[in-house]
Design an enzyme around this catalytic site. Structure first.
Site, PDB file in Angstrom:
ATOM      1  N   SER A  94    -104.789  37.900  98.254  1.00  0.00           N
ATOM      2  CA  SER A  94    -106.139  37.809  98.820  1.00  0.00           C
ATOM      3  C   SER A  94    -107.127  38.800  98.222  1.00  0.00           C
ATOM      4  O   SER A  94    -108.330  38.570  98.263  1.00  0.00           O
ATOM      5  CB  SER A  94    -106.089  37.999 100.338  1.00  0.00           C
ATOM      6  OG  SER A  94    -105.783  39.338 100.673  1.00  0.00           O
ATOM      7  N   LYS A 140    -109.059  44.132 103.333  1.00  0.00           N
ATOM      8  CA  LYS A 140    -110.252  43.370 102.944  1.00  0.00           C
ATOM      9  C   LYS A 140    -111.378  44.345 102.604  1.00  0.00           C
ATOM     10  O   LYS A 140    -111.300  45.542 102.867  1.00  0.00           O
ATOM     11  CB  LYS A 140    -110.714  42.445 104.081  1.00  0.00           C
ATOM     12  CG  LYS A 140    -109.624  41.553 104.663  1.00  0.00           C
ATOM     13  CD  LYS A 140    -109.114  40.526 103.678  1.00  0.00           C
ATOM     14  CE  LYS A 140    -107.936  39.741 104.279  1.00  0.00           C
ATOM     15  NZ  LYS A 140    -107.321  38.828 103.293  1.00  0.00           N
TER      16      LYS A 140
END
Length: 227
Positions: A94, A140
């Site tokens: 990711s 993230k």
């Protein structure tokens, strides 16, 4: 001609032989500070003992320092490692290409409000519906701060706030993979107080605020410090 002074008794000009012998014996045995000479007796200056390196005792404080300093350093390093810093390993694509799957990064622990652009680790629950464990630590990048309005449309992200009423691109300067799409087609959300909006770098492969919603700052475990 006899130059002998009749008023001087020769026996008084030097100690008697018996006295010389006794003093010599005392000097030899260390009982006297006098030493016989040809003219009489003279006082012997006491000799101070010579201190050599071999018989000097080490200073006690130096010994204590040599023992305690390494122990203190070990305690400080252990405290920094387990209380201030942490180690996180990314398991997934990711954040590719910024952080590769399997790559380890150090984080500075704490859940104070991060700056925009910071990469954070946070705890997320309710993930079992996405086919994995129910609770995971995710990594993230922060895109939106409290009060920001985040808009996703036509594969682009824009952030609006009082300082930027016309919006700006929060992805500028970062390497991304794929287009930024939204599950609803478009996203238009204002980040609540106490939350942040996060996205992964590999947009097609990232599970982030587009599905999970804004992340509570209280759930943040730390931010990456070694990139």
């Amino acid at each position: 001609m006899d130059n002998t002074n009749p008023d001087i008794n020769p026996e008084l000009t030097s100690p008697p032989r018996a006295l010389k012998t006794e003093i010599t014996q005392q000097v030899a045995s260390g009982q006297s500070d006098m030493q016989p000479t040809a003219d009489g007796m003279r006082e012997v200056q006491p000799r101070l003992p010579i201190q050599t390196t071999s018989n000097r005792k080490p200073h006690r404080w130096l010994t204590i320092l040599l023992i305690t300093v390494p122990i203190i350093l070990v305690v400080i390093l252990a405290w920094l490692r387990f209380s201030v810093f942490g180690l996180y390993q990314e398991n997934g694509p990711s954040m590719d290409p910024t952080i590769k799957s399997g790559q380890k990064v150090y984080i500075l622990r704490g859940h104070s409000q991060p700056k925009r652009g910071a990469i954070i680790i946070f705890r997320e629950s309710g993930l079992s519906k996405y086919g994995g464990p129910n609770t995971l630590n995710l990594i993230k990048r922060v895109i939106g701060l409290p009060g920001d309005r985040v808009e996703i449309s036509n594969g682009q992200v824009r952030v609006f706030n009082s300082a930027n009423p016309d919006g700006f691109n929060p992805d500028a300067g970062y390497k991304l993979l794929g287009q930024t799409t939204s599950p609803e087609g478009t996203t238009n959300i204002t980040v609540p107080n106490g939350d942040v909006y996060v996205l992964g770098e590999n947009r097609p492969e990232s599970l982030d605020s587009r599905e999970l919603g804004p992340v509570p700052i209280a759930n943040i475990l730390g931010r990456v410090v070694n990139l």
